[in-house]
Design a protein around this motif. Structure first.
Motif, PDB file in Angstrom:
ATOM      1  N   TYR A   5      -5.753  23.782 -23.832  1.00  0.00           N
ATOM      2  CA  TYR A   5      -5.769  24.105 -23.578  1.00  0.00           C
ATOM      3  C   TYR A   5      -5.196  24.605 -23.890  1.00  0.00           C
ATOM      4  O   TYR A   5      -5.388  24.770 -24.414  1.00  0.00           O
ATOM      5  N   ALA A   6      -4.797  25.064 -25.168  1.00  0.00           N
ATOM      6  CA  ALA A   6      -4.377  25.385 -24.964  1.00  0.00           C
ATOM      7  C   ALA A   6      -3.930  26.320 -25.814  1.00  0.00           C
ATOM      8  O   ALA A   6      -3.466  26.236 -26.316  1.00  0.00           O
ATOM      9  N   THR A 107       2.674  15.993 -26.262  1.00  0.00           N
ATOM     10  CA  THR A 107       1.605  16.286 -27.215  1.00  0.00           C
ATOM     11  C   THR A 107       2.198  16.977 -28.442  1.00  0.00           C
ATOM     12  O   THR A 107       2.952  17.930 -28.321  1.00  0.00           O
ATOM     13  N   ARG A 108       1.820  16.491 -29.627  1.00  0.00           N
ATOM     14  CA  ARG A 108       2.415  17.002 -30.850  1.00  0.00           C
ATOM     15  C   ARG A 108       1.394  17.781 -31.676  1.00  0.00           C
ATOM     16  O   ARG A 108       0.189  17.553 -31.580  1.00  0.00           O
ATOM     17  N   TYR A 109       1.912  18.691 -32.493  1.00  0.00           N
ATOM     18  CA  TYR A 109       1.077  19.492 -33.376  1.00  0.00           C
ATOM     19  C   TYR A 109       1.899  19.923 -34.575  1.00  0.00           C
ATOM     20  O   TYR A 109       3.120  19.757 -34.606  1.00  0.00           O
ATOM     21  N   TRP A 110       1.199  20.471 -35.589  1.00  0.00           N
ATOM     22  CA  TRP A 110       1.893  21.003 -36.751  1.00  0.00           C
ATOM     23  C   TRP A 110       2.251  22.461 -36.474  1.00  0.00           C
ATOM     24  O   TRP A 110       1.385  23.301 -36.268  1.00  0.00           O
ATOM     25  N   SER A 111       3.561  22.740 -36.455  1.00  0.00           N
ATOM     26  CA  SER A 111       4.023  24.102 -36.228  1.00  0.00           C
ATOM     27  C   SER A 111       3.968  24.887 -37.535  1.00  0.00           C
ATOM     28  O   SER A 111       4.660  24.537 -38.505  1.00  0.00           O
ATOM     29  N   VAL A 112       3.147  25.912 -37.557  1.00  0.00           N
ATOM     30  CA  VAL A 112       3.061  26.771 -38.743  1.00  0.00           C
ATOM     31  C   VAL A 112       4.384  27.503 -38.941  1.00  0.00           C
ATOM     32  O   VAL A 112       4.842  27.689 -40.072  1.00  0.00           O
ATOM     33  N   THR A 113       5.009  27.892 -37.848  1.00  0.00           N
ATOM     34  CA  THR A 113       6.273  28.625 -37.924  1.00  0.00           C
ATOM     35  C   THR A 113       7.397  27.773 -38.503  1.00  0.00           C
ATOM     36  O   THR A 113       8.147  28.209 -39.381  1.00  0.00           O
ATOM     37  N   ILE A 121       3.805  20.561 -25.948  1.00  0.00           N
ATOM     38  CA  ILE A 121       3.874  20.690 -24.499  1.00  0.00           C
ATOM     39  C   ILE A 121       5.077  19.907 -23.989  1.00  0.00           C
ATOM     40  O   ILE A 121       5.192  18.704 -24.238  1.00  0.00           O
ATOM     41  N   THR A 122       5.967  20.576 -23.285  1.00  0.00           N
ATOM     42  CA  THR A 122       7.187  19.933 -22.802  1.00  0.00           C
ATOM     43  C   THR A 122       7.115  19.535 -21.335  1.00  0.00           C
ATOM     44  O   THR A 122       7.895  18.696 -20.890  1.00  0.00           O
ATOM     45  N   ASP A 123       6.201  20.115 -20.586  1.00  0.00           N
ATOM     46  CA  ASP A 123       6.050  19.760 -19.179  1.00  0.00           C
ATOM     47  C   ASP A 123       4.664  20.187 -18.724  1.00  0.00           C
ATOM     48  O   ASP A 123       4.110  21.183 -19.231  1.00  0.00           O
ATOM     49  N   ALA A 124       4.075  19.441 -17.801  1.00  0.00           N
ATOM     50  CA  ALA A 124       2.757  19.786 -17.261  1.00  0.00           C
ATOM     51  C   ALA A 124       2.517  18.991 -15.982  1.00  0.00           C
ATOM     52  O   ALA A 124       2.949  17.844 -15.867  1.00  0.00           O
ATOM     53  N   VAL A 151      -6.641  23.259 -11.146  1.00  0.00           N
ATOM     54  CA  VAL A 151      -5.558  24.141 -11.606  1.00  0.00           C
ATOM     55  C   VAL A 151      -4.347  23.307 -12.006  1.00  0.00           C
ATOM     56  O   VAL A 151      -3.994  22.338 -11.321  1.00  0.00           O
ATOM     57  N   PHE A 152      -3.718  23.685 -13.114  1.00  0.00           N
ATOM     58  CA  PHE A 152      -2.526  22.971 -13.545  1.00  0.00           C
ATOM     59  C   PHE A 152      -1.547  23.921 -14.223  1.00  0.00           C
ATOM     60  O   PHE A 152      -1.900  25.018 -14.660  1.00  0.00           O
ATOM     61  N   SER A 153      -0.306  23.461 -14.288  1.00  0.00           N
ATOM     62  CA  SER A 153       0.773  24.221 -14.921  1.00  0.00           C
ATOM     63  C   SER A 153       1.169  23.523 -16.210  1.00  0.00           C
ATOM     64  O   SER A 153       1.244  22.285 -16.252  1.00  0.00           O
ATOM     65  N   GLU A 154       1.436  24.310 -17.250  1.00  0.00           N
ATOM     66  CA  GLU A 154       1.801  23.736 -18.546  1.00  0.00           C
ATOM     67  C   GLU A 154       2.921  24.542 -19.189  1.00  0.00           C
ATOM     68  O   GLU A 154       2.856  25.775 -19.238  1.00  0.00           O
ATOM     69  N   GLN A 155       3.942  23.850 -19.655  1.00  0.00           N
ATOM     70  CA  GLN A 155       5.062  24.492 -20.334  1.00  0.00           C
ATOM     71  C   GLN A 155       4.895  24.377 -21.838  1.00  0.00           C
ATOM     72  O   GLN A 155       4.923  23.298 -22.405  1.00  0.00           O
ATOM     73  N   ASP A 156       4.694  25.515 -22.493  1.00  0.00           N
ATOM     74  CA  ASP A 156       4.536  25.576 -23.945  1.00  0.00           C
ATOM     75  C   ASP A 156       5.913  25.563 -24.604  1.00  0.00           C
ATOM     76  O   ASP A 156       6.883  26.096 -24.067  1.00  0.00           O
ATOM     77  N   ASN A 157       6.015  24.973 -25.786  1.00  0.00           N
ATOM     78  CA  ASN A 157       7.310  24.870 -26.456  1.00  0.00           C
ATOM     79  C   ASN A 157       7.852  26.215 -26.920  1.00  0.00           C
ATOM     80  O   ASN A 157       9.038  26.331 -27.241  1.00  0.00           O
ATOM     81  N   ARG A 158       7.015  27.261 -26.959  1.00  0.00           N
ATOM     82  CA  ARG A 158       7.456  28.561 -27.443  1.00  0.00           C
ATOM     83  C   ARG A 158       7.786  29.531 -26.311  1.00  0.00           C
ATOM     84  O   ARG A 158       8.201  30.661 -26.576  1.00  0.00           O
TER      85      ARG A 158
END
Length: 260
Positions: A5-6, A107-113, A121-124, A151-158
């Motif tokens: 979702y994200a 949840t982990r991903y490859w950060s292009v930056t 995702i740090t919180d949900a 409905v849900f809340s999600e904290q993105d790492n950025r």
């Protein structure tokens, strides 16, 4: 999720308007049968069949989405697609994973930056509709009924503040689950709006076959304009969708074809 979702893709500091907009979701064609988009022949074991991303004009001429999903493709400026097959579990177990919002953090991903794997995702947590500051338990598979909004809340790492998402159950049948996840908040950077409500969409088509295998067709679209179009990165867009795919299928994230 985001989705989930994200699908926020900016490596810049930003904040979200704290008041969700009242704009309702676009309605799909409720009279049309919903079918998963066509994809290559599935290979089992959770392997990714195909990934692609780019502007809408860069997508293959044969690519399209069924009208039941309700997206206005004239507004779409960026698309990412991930298609894969897996044999772990069944459709009910997929719904259990999808509804377990409290399992999204980490949840982990490859950060292009940053150029390495990191937490996306740090919180949900799930929230009560119309009471977006009130937490509720994770969604159960029985709550995924056609037409329901979860409905849900999600904290993105950025981002310093969480994003609210609405997961709409477009269809649930014996062999197919279709959900559409979209943002509720206005997404801003300083005083500039990056995304309006529903500018971020992720659709999941999860189907089962007679041999017990499952196929996940995940597609994410963005409506970008102005600053968001300048700052957008299609590789980041794709990687965030891959992270959601891995969460649903249980595939090892180290085996995914991350865009670097």
């Amino acid at each position: 999720m985001w989705l989930i979702y994200a699908a926020l893709l900016f490596a810049c500091s930003a904040y979200l308007d704290a008041s969700p907009a009242a704009t309702p979701l676009r309605e799909g064609n409720s009279t049309a049968a919903c079918e998963a988009p066509s994809s290559p022949s599935a290979t089992l074991g959770g392997s990714v069949l195909s990934v692609m991303s780019g502007t809408i004009s860069q997508m293959p001429n044969t690519w399209s989405l069924p009208p039941c999903i309700g997206w206005d493709m004239r507004r779409v400026t960026s698309v990412a697609v991930v298609v894969g097959a897996f044999t772990e579990g069944d459709l009910v177990s997929v719904l259990r994973k999808l509804g377990a919002i409290s399992s999204y953090p980490g949840t982990r991903y490859w950060s292009v930056t940053d150029g390495h794997m990191e937490t996306l995702i740090t919180d949900a947590f799930a929230v009560v509709p119309a009471q977006f500051d009130k937490k509720r338990p994770d969604f159960l598979p029985t709550e995924f009924k056609t037409g329901n909004d979860l409905v849900f809340s999600e904290q993105d790492n950025r981002l310093p503040n969480p994003t609210l998402y609405r997961m709409r159950v477009v269809q649930r049948s014996l062999n197919l689950i279709v959900v559409d996840i979209s943002n509720i908040n206005v997404v801003k950077r300083l005083l500039l709006t990056l995304f309006e409500p529903e500018d971020l969409h992720t659709a999941l088509f999860i189907s089962s076959s007679s041999d017990g295998s499952l196929t996940c067709y995940a597609v994410s679209e963005l409506h970008t304009s102005g600053l968001s179009r300048i700052l957008g990165n299609p590789r980041s867009h794709l990687n965030r969708l891959l992270a959601l795919y891995a969460h649903i299928t249980g595939i090892d994230v180290t085996t995914l074809p991350w865009a670097k």
